[in-house]
Design a protein around this motif. Structure first.
Motif, PDB file in Angstrom:
ATOM      1  N   LYS A 191     -10.833  19.740 -16.395  1.00 36.81           N
ATOM      2  CA  LYS A 191     -11.885  18.868 -16.915  1.00 36.81           C
ATOM      3  C   LYS A 191     -12.131  17.699 -15.969  1.00 36.81           C
ATOM      4  CE  LYS A 191     -11.801  19.396 -21.935  1.00 36.81           C
ATOM      5  NZ  LYS A 191     -11.828  18.640 -23.188  1.00 36.81           N
ATOM      6  N   TYR A 194     -14.720  18.416 -13.390  1.00 36.21           N
ATOM      7  CA  TYR A 194     -16.087  18.387 -13.925  1.00 36.21           C
ATOM      8  C   TYR A 194     -16.514  16.944 -14.195  1.00 36.21           C
ATOM      9  CZ  TYR A 194     -15.945  23.443 -14.344  1.00 36.21           C
ATOM     10  OH  TYR A 194     -15.881  24.777 -14.060  1.00 36.21           O
ATOM     11  N   ALA A 195     -15.574  16.144 -14.687  1.00 33.58           N
ATOM     12  CA  ALA A 195     -15.893  14.740 -14.951  1.00 33.58           C
ATOM     13  C   ALA A 195     -16.262  14.027 -13.658  1.00 33.58           C
ATOM     14  CB  ALA A 195     -14.706  14.046 -15.619  1.00 33.58           C
ATOM     15  N   ALA A 198     -19.641  14.901 -12.415  1.00 35.24           N
ATOM     16  CA  ALA A 198     -20.672  14.177 -13.164  1.00 35.24           C
ATOM     17  C   ALA A 198     -20.775  12.723 -12.680  1.00 35.24           C
ATOM     18  CB  ALA A 198     -20.369  14.226 -14.661  1.00 35.24           C
ATOM     19  N   ASP A 204     -24.186   7.169 -15.067  1.00 35.92           N
ATOM     20  CA  ASP A 204     -24.670   6.721 -16.382  1.00 35.92           C
ATOM     21  C   ASP A 204     -24.836   7.898 -17.337  1.00 35.92           C
ATOM     22  OD1 ASP A 204     -24.827   3.915 -16.055  1.00 35.92           O
ATOM     23  OD2 ASP A 204     -26.546   4.219 -14.738  1.00 35.92           O
ATOM     24  N   ALA A 205     -25.394   8.980 -16.815  1.00 36.35           N
ATOM     25  CA  ALA A 205     -25.529  10.169 -17.657  1.00 36.35           C
ATOM     26  C   ALA A 205     -24.147  10.690 -18.046  1.00 36.35           C
ATOM     27  CB  ALA A 205     -26.329  11.249 -16.932  1.00 36.35           C
ATOM     28  N   ALA A 206     -23.197  10.606 -17.107  1.00 39.67           N
ATOM     29  CA  ALA A 206     -21.837  11.065 -17.391  1.00 39.67           C
ATOM     30  C   ALA A 206     -21.254  10.330 -18.597  1.00 39.67           C
ATOM     31  CB  ALA A 206     -20.945  10.874 -16.166  1.00 39.67           C
ATOM     32  N   LYS A 207     -21.466   9.023 -18.648  1.00 40.34           N
ATOM     33  CA  LYS A 207     -20.956   8.234 -19.786  1.00 40.34           C
ATOM     34  C   LYS A 207     -21.583   8.694 -21.091  1.00 40.34           C
ATOM     35  CE  LYS A 207     -20.256   3.833 -17.422  1.00 40.34           C
ATOM     36  NZ  LYS A 207     -20.860   2.499 -17.310  1.00 40.34           N
ATOM     37  N   VAL A 208     -22.890   8.930 -21.040  1.00 36.78           N
ATOM     38  CA  VAL A 208     -23.581   9.368 -22.255  1.00 36.78           C
ATOM     39  C   VAL A 208     -23.054  10.729 -22.707  1.00 36.78           C
ATOM     40  CG1 VAL A 208     -25.833  10.060 -23.186  1.00 36.78           C
ATOM     41  CG2 VAL A 208     -25.646   7.997 -21.792  1.00 36.78           C
ATOM     42  N   MET A 209     -22.609  11.549 -21.756  1.00 32.25           N
ATOM     43  CA  MET A 209     -22.029  12.855 -22.094  1.00 32.25           C
ATOM     44  C   MET A 209     -20.611  12.729 -22.658  1.00 32.25           C
ATOM     45  SD  MET A 209     -24.304  15.032 -21.339  1.00 32.25           S
ATOM     46  CE  MET A 209     -25.837  14.197 -21.055  1.00 32.25           C
ATOM     47  N   GLY A 210     -20.097  11.517 -22.708  1.00 34.16           N
ATOM     48  CA  GLY A 210     -18.773  11.325 -23.302  1.00 34.16           C
ATOM     49  C   GLY A 210     -17.642  11.238 -22.289  1.00 34.16           C
ATOM     50  N   ILE A 211     -17.987  11.029 -21.028  1.00 39.85           N
ATOM     51  CA  ILE A 211     -16.949  11.011 -19.992  1.00 39.85           C
ATOM     52  C   ILE A 211     -16.464   9.582 -19.752  1.00 39.85           C
ATOM     53  CG2 ILE A 211     -16.461  11.466 -17.558  1.00 39.85           C
ATOM     54  CD1 ILE A 211     -18.582  13.757 -17.791  1.00 39.85           C
ATOM     55  N   ASN A 212     -15.166   9.392 -19.865  1.00 38.88           N
ATOM     56  CA  ASN A 212     -14.554   8.087 -19.600  1.00 38.88           C
ATOM     57  C   ASN A 212     -14.455   7.932 -18.085  1.00 38.88           C
ATOM     58  OD1 ASN A 212     -12.997   5.822 -19.336  1.00 38.88           O
ATOM     59  ND2 ASN A 212     -11.527   6.411 -20.900  1.00 38.88           N
ATOM     60  N   TYR A 216     -11.172   8.585 -15.093  1.00 40.07           N
ATOM     61  CA  TYR A 216     -11.098   9.663 -14.114  1.00 40.07           C
ATOM     62  C   TYR A 216     -11.168   9.137 -12.685  1.00 40.07           C
ATOM     63  CZ  TYR A 216     -11.324  13.011 -17.905  1.00 40.07           C
ATOM     64  OH  TYR A 216     -11.034  13.744 -19.029  1.00 40.07           O
TER      65      TYR A 216
ATOM     66  N   HIS B  73     -19.033   5.887 -23.450  1.00 37.67           N
ATOM     67  CA  HIS B  73     -18.369   7.196 -23.329  1.00 37.67           C
ATOM     68  C   HIS B  73     -17.608   7.580 -24.597  1.00 37.67           C
ATOM     69  CE1 HIS B  73     -14.205   5.797 -23.032  1.00 37.67           C
ATOM     70  NE2 HIS B  73     -14.684   4.765 -22.368  1.00 37.67           N
ATOM     71  N   ALA B  76     -20.229   9.935 -27.592  1.00 43.83           N
ATOM     72  CA  ALA B  76     -20.514  11.371 -27.633  1.00 43.83           C
ATOM     73  C   ALA B  76     -19.398  12.148 -28.330  1.00 43.83           C
ATOM     74  CB  ALA B  76     -20.759  11.903 -26.221  1.00 43.83           C
ATOM     75  N   PRO B  77     -18.130  11.821 -28.064  1.00 41.35           N
ATOM     76  CA  PRO B  77     -17.066  12.583 -28.741  1.00 41.35           C
ATOM     77  C   PRO B  77     -17.079  12.443 -30.266  1.00 41.35           C
ATOM     78  CG  PRO B  77     -16.175  11.388 -26.863  1.00 41.35           C
ATOM     79  CD  PRO B  77     -17.574  10.910 -27.057  1.00 41.35           C
ATOM     80  N   PHE B  90     -27.018  17.049 -13.553  1.00 44.07           N
ATOM     81  CA  PHE B  90     -26.072  16.800 -12.468  1.00 44.07           C
ATOM     82  C   PHE B  90     -26.494  17.763 -11.357  1.00 44.07           C
ATOM     83  CE2 PHE B  90     -23.491  15.904 -16.374  1.00 44.07           C
ATOM     84  CZ  PHE B  90     -23.602  14.537 -16.281  1.00 44.07           C
ATOM     85  N   PHE B 105     -16.889  17.470 -22.995  1.00 46.18           N
ATOM     86  CA  PHE B 105     -16.691  16.054 -23.297  1.00 46.18           C
ATOM     87  C   PHE B 105     -17.404  15.586 -24.562  1.00 46.18           C
ATOM     88  CE2 PHE B 105     -15.961  16.643 -18.765  1.00 46.18           C
ATOM     89  CZ  PHE B 105     -14.700  16.074 -18.649  1.00 46.18           C
ATOM     90  N   VAL B 112     -11.919  24.019 -20.311  1.00 43.26           N
ATOM     91  CA  VAL B 112     -12.840  24.437 -19.257  1.00 43.26           C
ATOM     92  C   VAL B 112     -13.323  25.872 -19.495  1.00 43.26           C
ATOM     93  CG1 VAL B 112     -13.062  24.956 -16.797  1.00 43.26           C
ATOM     94  CG2 VAL B 112     -11.923  22.849 -17.532  1.00 43.26           C
ATOM     95  N   MET B 155     -22.532  20.399 -26.890  1.00 49.41           N
ATOM     96  CA  MET B 155     -21.607  19.346 -27.325  1.00 49.41           C
ATOM     97  C   MET B 155     -21.231  19.500 -28.791  1.00 49.41           C
ATOM     98  SD  MET B 155     -23.509  16.197 -25.374  1.00 49.41           S
ATOM     99  CE  MET B 155     -22.234  14.973 -25.149  1.00 49.41           C
TER     100      MET B 155
END
Ligand SMILES: Nc1ncnc2c1ncn2[C@@H]1O[C@H](COP(=O)(O)OP(=O)(O)O)[C@@H](O)[C@H]1O
Ligand SMILES: [Mg+2]
Lengths: 330, 248
Positions: A191, A194-195, A198, A204-212, A216, B73, B76-77, B90, B105, B112, B155
């Motif tokens: 993961k 992938y994080a 992103a 910014d989009a990564a954060k919206v997708m839930g990525i801390n 990472y 972040h 979303a979860p 991306f 995520f 994965v 998601m």
């Protein structure tokens, strides 16, 4: 993805290492140049874990090599009388990782909250700052540094100490390169990979997708710094048998690491290998054929190559690769 | 059951009040349309719900929790997903990897390998499975929007926020997408908020309730047809009868 597909990209990399090793061992007079080139490949591979996978540029990267170099020197100097034999090298390597990762955690936890360009600027001061701190506060021998040749002779005897400096240190660099490649692929397949992809593409989009994203980035930073520490401990302290602050806190190495990663292809596994090969070979032979001129020739040449292949050699190849070839090039 | 609640939320950009004391709720499993002319504050509303911006005033609750100060972040979860008005793939990654990131995520929190399978499933569903190994940057604008829908659905959200997702699509693509959204809404009990500038037609086929935004304020709220035929709505759309305005 099958297990093979996930790890196939390691095969060409390890193959190149085997070929280099064989050349170094079998062809008389080639161990020296092979070790020289291998240093740059390994430097690129280690830096790629951060620069390549996150897209962030750390101008203070060499500070982690320097701290690793000090870690080894401190271990040998202070535990030299303890009769540990080769155990002392192991302790030195562990200390190198610990010191490099503590600094990276401290820098990363603060500076990696910043965005790319601001992060890059913030890190410029880290290396110089650390150097002036070591010299000014006179820790670790201050500007005189630490010399371990005597301690090494006392621990191992003259012959073994010599063997460690001329051969074991280079072997360690090979091992570090292999480990760094494996860690890179492990990250890419998890993961975390992938994080970071992103983060690189759109933070910014990564954060919206839930990525801390900070988490990472810091993880990649620490991993990359730990390998830098190992390189400093092996390729500098064990090989040279001394550490001088003016030699190790040199931004030149950071710039070389950036060039190698960009040249080969940032974020690809094979990139730093190709970049390190090109850069290492050019630098080695230019320094023999045109000593003193290597930078004047090398710098513009590399700028041209980086402009011609903005994604790096491997990045460009990867784009062209279809089907089966793709899994070997990541 | 209430899923999302905005309580008197305000967001200013310098002197400009982009969102002004807006309150509304979204129930579990509900489909809502947010309409309003360009610049009326719709996208900003999403950015506040997502935590891209923090509100200057007011509070936001999601699934019974006050999320006003929760980092982006961490949202979303909890079960939120969105698409962007200007798609944000991306670009260097493949379409499949893009969608898999959503599954990893988001609320689905897939491993994965699971995520790559989920990605295939949703790429089939939105009809771009054949593009799975293409770099997302190379997709057409339509495909990018569909990729974003797949990524958001992967998601497994409780709340799906769609930002002008049907803009620029032809009527048959719109119908297909609406069918799809209706289906997942029933099957997976998702609440869907869809915002549009024009395309009221699409909204009538889909939304049970409509909120009208105008100059940062909530102008009206109520059952879809009733609201869209309201004189005030017709007025802000320059006297056009909005329900017949099928152009994108
Ligand atoms: N980041 C920002 N900085 C300054 N002004 C902004 C920003 N985002 C939106 N705005 C302004 O806020 C208002 C509302 O914009 P937006 O929410 O995008 O409207 P809509 O989505 O309804 O078209 C507009 O006047 C816009 O220019
Ligand atoms: Mg908008």
């Amino acid at each position: 993805m099958s297990f093979f597909d996930k790890y196939a990209s390691l095969i060409p990399v390890l193959l190149i290492y085997v070929v280099l090793f064989a050349i170094g061992i079998l062809v008389p007079g080639m161990w020296q140049p092979v070790a020289f080139i291998m240093f740059y490949i390994t430097l690129g591979q280690a830096f790629n874990i951060f620069l390549g996978l996150t897209g962030y540029v750390d101008f203070g990267y060499v500070a982690f090599l320097a701290l690793g170099a000090y870690g080894m020197a401190i271990a040998v100097e202070s535990l030299g009388g303890a009769n540990l034999g080769f155990g002392i090298i192991l302790i030195g390597l562990v200390l190198a990782i610990v010191m490099a990762s503590i600094l990276s955690l401290a820098v990363g936890a603060v500076a990696l909250r910043l965005r790319g360009a601001y992060f890059a600027i913030a890190t410029i001061g880290v290396n110089e700052g650390f150097r002036y701190f070591v010299e000014g506060a006179r820790i670790w021998g201050g500007s005189e540094g630490i010399i371990i040749s005597g301690a090494m002779r006392n621990i191992f005897g003259r012959e073994t100490a010599n063997f460690i400096s001329t051969f074991v240190s280079d072997i360690l660099v090979f091992i570090i390169a292999i480990l760094a490649a494996i860690v890179t692929v492990l990250i890419m397949n998890r993961k975390m990979g992938y994080a970071l992809m992103a983060v690189r593409e759109d933070e910014d989009a990564a954060k919206v997708m839930g990525i801390n994203v900070t988490k990472y980035k810091v993880m990649a930073f620490i991993a990359s710094a730990s390998f830098a520490g190992l390189i400093g401990a092996s390729a500098w302290t064990l090989k040279m048998t001394y550490v001088f602050p003016s030699d190790v806190f040199l931004i030149t190495y950071t710039v070389e690491a950036i060039v190698i990663v960009m040249l080969g292809g940032a974020g690809t596994l094979m990139g730093p290998v190709v970049g390190g090969l090109i850069y290492g070979i050019l630098k080695y032979y230019l320094s023999i054929t045109l000593p003193g001129f290597q930078l004047i020739i090398l710098a513009p040449l590399l700028v041209v190559i980086v402009i011609a292949f903005p994604e790096g050699v491997v990045g460009a190849l990867k784009r062209k690769a279809r089907g089966n070839a793709r899994k070997y090039l990541r | 059951m209430e899923l999302l609640r905005l309580d008197n939320v305000t967001k200013k950009f310098g002197g400009l009040v982009a969102v002004n004391k807006v309150s509304f709720t979204v129930e579990k499993g509900e489909a809502i349309g947010i309409v309003g002319p360009n610049g009326s504050g719709k996208t900003t509303l999403y950015n506040l719900i997502n935590g891209v911006y923090a509100p200057d005033e007011g509070r936001i609750y999601f699934d019974g929790k006050d999320i006003t100060n929760l980092p982006t972040h961490a949202r979303a979860p909890l079960g939120m997903a969105r698409t962007f008005q200007i798609p944000r793939p991306f670009g260097g990654a493949t379409t499949r990897e893009n969608v898999a990131v959503g599954a990893m995520f988001g609320y689905a929190k897939a491993s994965v390998d699971e995520a790559l399978e989920i990605a295939d499933e949703y790429l089939r569903m939105v009809g771009i499975y054949d593009k799975r190994d293409v770099e997302a940057a190379k997709l057409t604008p339509l495909e990018k929007r569909l990729m974003e829908v797949a990524r958001a659905l992967a998601m497994k959200p409780k709340l799906l926020l769609l930002d002008e997702v049907m803009a620029g699509m032809n009527p048959s693509d719109i119908d297909k997408l609406i069918e799809l959204l209706k289906r997942v809404k029933e099957e997976e009990d998702i609440s869907i908020v869809s915002m549009v500038e024009h395309l009221m037609h699409a909204i009538t086929k889909f939304a049970e309730r409509v909120i009208v935004m105008h100059q940062g304020e909530k102008l009206l709220e109520g059952p879809t047809m009733e609201v869209l035929n309201h004189p005030k709505v017709i007025e802000i759309y320059l006297g056009k009868k909005v329900v017949e305005d099928a152009e994108g």
